[in-house]
Every structure is written in C-alpha cells, then in structure tokens.
Design an enzyme around this catalytic site. Structure first.
Site, mmCIF file in Angstrom:
data_model
loop_
_atom_site.group_PDB
_atom_site.id
_atom_site.type_symbol
_atom_site.label_atom_id
_atom_site.label_comp_id
_atom_site.label_asym_id
_atom_site.label_seq_id
_atom_site.Cartn_x
_atom_site.Cartn_y
_atom_site.Cartn_z
ATOM 1 N N HIS A 106 1.864 4.874 -2.708
ATOM 2 C CA HIS A 106 2.033 6.294 -2.411
ATOM 3 C C HIS A 106 3.463 6.752 -2.751
ATOM 4 O O HIS A 106 3.658 7.805 -3.371
ATOM 5 C CB HIS A 106 1.775 6.556 -0.924
ATOM 6 C CG HIS A 106 0.351 6.374 -0.507
ATOM 7 N ND1 HIS A 106 -0.712 6.905 -1.203
ATOM 8 C CD2 HIS A 106 -0.198 5.726 0.565
ATOM 9 C CE1 HIS A 106 -1.843 6.602 -0.592
ATOM 10 N NE2 HIS A 106 -1.560 5.877 0.490
ATOM 11 N N HIS A 113 0.831 -1.207 0.000
ATOM 12 C CA HIS A 113 0.000 0.000 0.000
ATOM 13 C C HIS A 113 0.867 1.258 0.000
ATOM 14 O O HIS A 113 0.683 2.160 -0.834
ATOM 15 C CB HIS A 113 -0.903 -0.025 1.244
ATOM 16 C CG HIS A 113 -1.713 1.216 1.451
ATOM 17 N ND1 HIS A 113 -3.060 1.287 1.190
ATOM 18 C CD2 HIS A 113 -1.359 2.464 1.912
ATOM 19 C CE1 HIS A 113 -3.511 2.500 1.467
ATOM 20 N NE2 HIS A 113 -2.493 3.229 1.920
ATOM 21 N N GLU A 114 1.814 1.310 0.920
ATOM 22 C CA GLU A 114 2.665 2.500 1.023
ATOM 23 C C GLU A 114 3.580 2.655 -0.190
ATOM 24 O O GLU A 114 3.955 3.771 -0.545
ATOM 25 C CB GLU A 114 3.494 2.446 2.308
ATOM 26 C CG GLU A 114 2.668 2.436 3.587
ATOM 27 C CD GLU A 114 1.717 3.610 3.702
ATOM 28 O OE1 GLU A 114 2.004 4.676 3.118
ATOM 29 O OE2 GLU A 114 0.668 3.459 4.361
#
Length: 438
Positions: free
Chosen positions: A28, A24-25
C-alpha cells in the site's frame, strides 16, 4: 527441551506474522507514494506505539498488539455533498459517515488538496488497495515454490507402511486408545488376514498394474469382496487373496487426499508409506492452484462452520482438523511443529508452509468486496469507474467520485461480524485448539 522448542516455534511464527503484515502494508505504502498520495503513518500492529521514527513526511512504527497493521492516507473519502469535510449530525448512521470522513482528513496540510487518495483516478486507487494483498500473494508463492521445488511434498506411495490389526470405523478412531485401539469384538483387518506386511510394494490389484496411490485407494474403496493382490517382497512377487470388507472411512478427493466427512467404502486395512518428492515448476503451480481453491472453499464455508466452532469452544465438542484457526491457534501449531521429533529441515519446511498458508489466507480474505477490507475499497473504485464511463457514453454529467464513506454503517456491521467471529475462533483456539496430530 520440548517446551523450549515449542516457545521457539511460537516466536518464529510471530516473526513471520509481523513480516507478512509489514510486507502487506509496504505494498500500500509504495504504490501510494508512487501516485503522490500523502501517507502520514505506516504502522505494524495496533494499540500503543512502542517504537516510531519519522522519515520524510511519514511516521514509521511498531505497535504493541501484533494482530494487523495499517497505513494512513490523506483523503480516503471525498467531501460531503455540501463540499465540507465534516458536518455534524444527530443521526447515529450519519454520524458514522461523518466520523469516517473526518478521520480521512486528519493532519490535512496546505498543498494536500492535490495529494488526497480520492482525487486519484479509479485505476490508481485499485492498484494502491490491491498492492497490499498482492504482496501477500507474492510472498506466499515464493515460499511455496521454495518448499515444493527445493524440498518437496509428502506423497503416499504404493508401498505398505503399516498394516492395521482390526477394522475400526472412522467415527470410532478418535475414541480408541492410540497405542492399543483394537477391542476383542473388532473384526481382524482383511490385510492382516491375507498376510500383507509392512514394506510390501503393491504391484497389481485385481489384474491391473498399480502405479500410484490415488488409483489404488480408489480401486480398494470400490472393490469390496474377494480381491487378488500382487506384492513385491524381498525381490520376489507374492500373490495374496484378501477379502475386502466395507467400513466407514474418511472421504478422499480425486487425488486420494483426505477431506472432511466420511463414507462407507471398501476397506483393506493398511496405510501407505510416504516419501518426500520435489515438484517441478508446473506441478508446483498446479499444487498451489489446488491450495487456492481449497482456501476459497474454506472462506465460502465459514458461516456454516460457526456452530461447530461454538460447540468446540463452549460445549466441549471435538475440534475438527480443518476448523478455522486464528493467529493464536496458528502460533500454537507453529510451536508444535518445532517440537516434533522430526529432522530439523522437515520442521523448518513445515513452518515455511504455515507462514505461506497464512499469507495466502490474507490475500483471499482481503479480496472480499466488503468494507473495511481492501476489496471493499477496490469495489468502490471499480463502481466509480463504471458509472463515470456510463455517464460519458450516454452524454450525461460526470457523477463525480463515488462516496465510499456512505457505506461505513455497513462497514461497521461487517467489522462487528468479523470481530465476533475472531473472538469465537480465539476462544476455541485457547480452550480447544486444533492440534497438529489431528
């Protein structure tokens, strides 16, 4: 051996959780770097740092509490109305705004003026914030496709798996001894009275050919009274004449799958045999669509589930099978999965589905348009784009960046609600967990 497999299942789920958070990170991080936003930190976990390494301008690390992660971007919020990064105030609400704005400019260095998050066009900020949840969606789809197409899903058949001995309402089922549930006062199940046996394949019901379990289940539920059942047994067709009674049974959807709640309906008294059926590409996506809709329904219904969670946590009430679970509860289920007396491939596929479901939940939850979630930042960028375009159409001055920092007091309230709900789920997961057998 069971204890060892349980621990192994918990460890495997924890690793899957950490990979999901890191993935997920990474969404980003990669898009932020693509748009030249400076990212000082990429961290998996919260709390004290247990390992980190600097590569370029970013510190990569692991923290002690594996319950989330983050990347820190420079300039998440624009300067205040006075053009300053921070201006102290005695107002507690204003202080929250200024604290958030100040944190967004930590480690500000010369040259960062053009590398701050808020200076990017709204569509770029939307991409950066959407990339994290989207990575979870990609991982969920990949895991689900792998299971659905490569292994399959459990499907109910029209073959009899087990015949009930008696008629027991759904409400009383959990109160009975699982090994000997029938009482002398219970009526004999119509299927047993009619002579239905395990292994019988149901060919027709009341003169209509039977092709799938969902249709058969619906016809039985709607067919209280005398019925004609034709089964295939040992290569021959046998006609049975059960008298279908009514009973309080679990609700089902249009596909014959059990859902929350009960209903009074026709009851024959047998459970179908199941088999593993691989799905095609189209059917796999259709099944994932159903799962996504169920996930959305679960999110929408979270507020009304609080009383049940409270009663399960503090009043000893029964924990419902579809009750919300946190990381602790999901890890316990992961341990139960590995401890099942099932073929290893079945346990592995169930664990993959559990991790896939966790990623789907992360995607849906983070898309809520509320700060401090990713969806809140997306909503702020979209609103900025709308008002700037409206200003351009009506030939008004550019209103400038939308100051998301002004919403931080609301974000703290939302975060407080989330934390309180998480604690309630955690307590329920510890004292009254959802069990796989339920």
């Amino acid at each position: 051996m069971t204890a060892l497999m349980t621990v192994l299942g918990i460890v495997v789920f924890a690793v899957g959780l950490m990979v999901s958070i890191a993935w997920h990170e990474l969404g980003h991080l990669s898009t932020a770097k693509l748009f030249k936003i400076r990212v000082p930190q990429y961290m998996v976990g919260f709390g004290p740092t247990i390992w980190s390494r600097h590569k370029g301008e970013t510190e990569y690390g692991l923290k002690a509490v594996p319950l989330g992660g983050y990347i820190r971007m420079i300039g998440m919020f624009p300067p205040g109305e006075d053009g300053r990064i921070s201006a102290r105030s005695t107002s507690p609400w204003r202080g929250m705004i200024e604290d958030a704005r100040s944190a967004a400019y930590e480690e500000l260095q010369p040259g960062d003026e053009t590398r701050m998050f808020y200076t990017r066009k709204p569509w770029k900020r939307v991409i950066v914030m959407f990339a994290g949840p989207f990575m979870n969606l990609i991982l969920a789809v990949a895991l689900f496709l792998g299971v659905f197409m490569g292994f399959g899903i459990t499907m109910r058949t029209t073959t009899v798996g087990q015949v009930s001995d008696c008629v027991i309402s759904q409400a009383d089922t959990s109160k009975r001894d699982a090994k000997n549930p029938c009482l002398p006062t219970d009526a004999v199940a119509p299927a047993k009275t009619a002579g239905l046996r395990a292994g019988d394949k149901i060919v027709s019901f009341n003169g209509h050919a039977v092709n799938d379990w969902a249709t058969l289940s619906r016809d039985i539920r709607n067919g209280a009274g005398p019925a004609v059942l034709v089964v295939e047994r040992a290569g021959k067709q046998v006609t049975l004449h059960p008298k279908i009674t009514t009973n309080v049974v679990a609700k089902t959807d249009s596909d014959g799958n059990y859902v929350d709640g009960t209903v009074t309906a026709g009851f024959l008294g047998f459970s179908p045999a199941t088999h593993i059926q691989p799905l095609g590409f189209t059917d796999s996506f259709s099944h994932m669509g159903d799962m996504a809709r169920q996930g959305i329904d679960s999110l929408v219904s979270l507020p009304k589930r609080v009383p049940d969670l409270w009663n399960a946590a503090f009043n000893g009430a029964e924990r419902k099978p579809d009750s919300p679970m946190g990381v602790v509860g999901a890890a316990r289920v992961g341990g139960e999965v590995f401890a099942l007396q099932e073929p290893a491939i079945n346990r592995v596929m169930t664990m993959v589905m559990l991790v896939g479901g966790f990623n789907l939940s992360l995607f849906l939850f983070n898309m809520l348009p509320l700060l401090p979630l990713d969806g809140g930042h997306i909503a702020g960028a979209v609103w900025e784009s709308i008002r700037r375009n409206l200003a351009r159409v009506f030939r008004k001055p550019d209103p400038g960046p939308f100051d998301v920092a002004k919403l931080m007091p609301i974000a703290y309230v939302v975060a407080g609600i989330f934390v309180s709900f998480t604690l309630l789920v955690l307590i329920a997961d510890v004292v009254n967990p959802v069990k796989l057998s339920s």
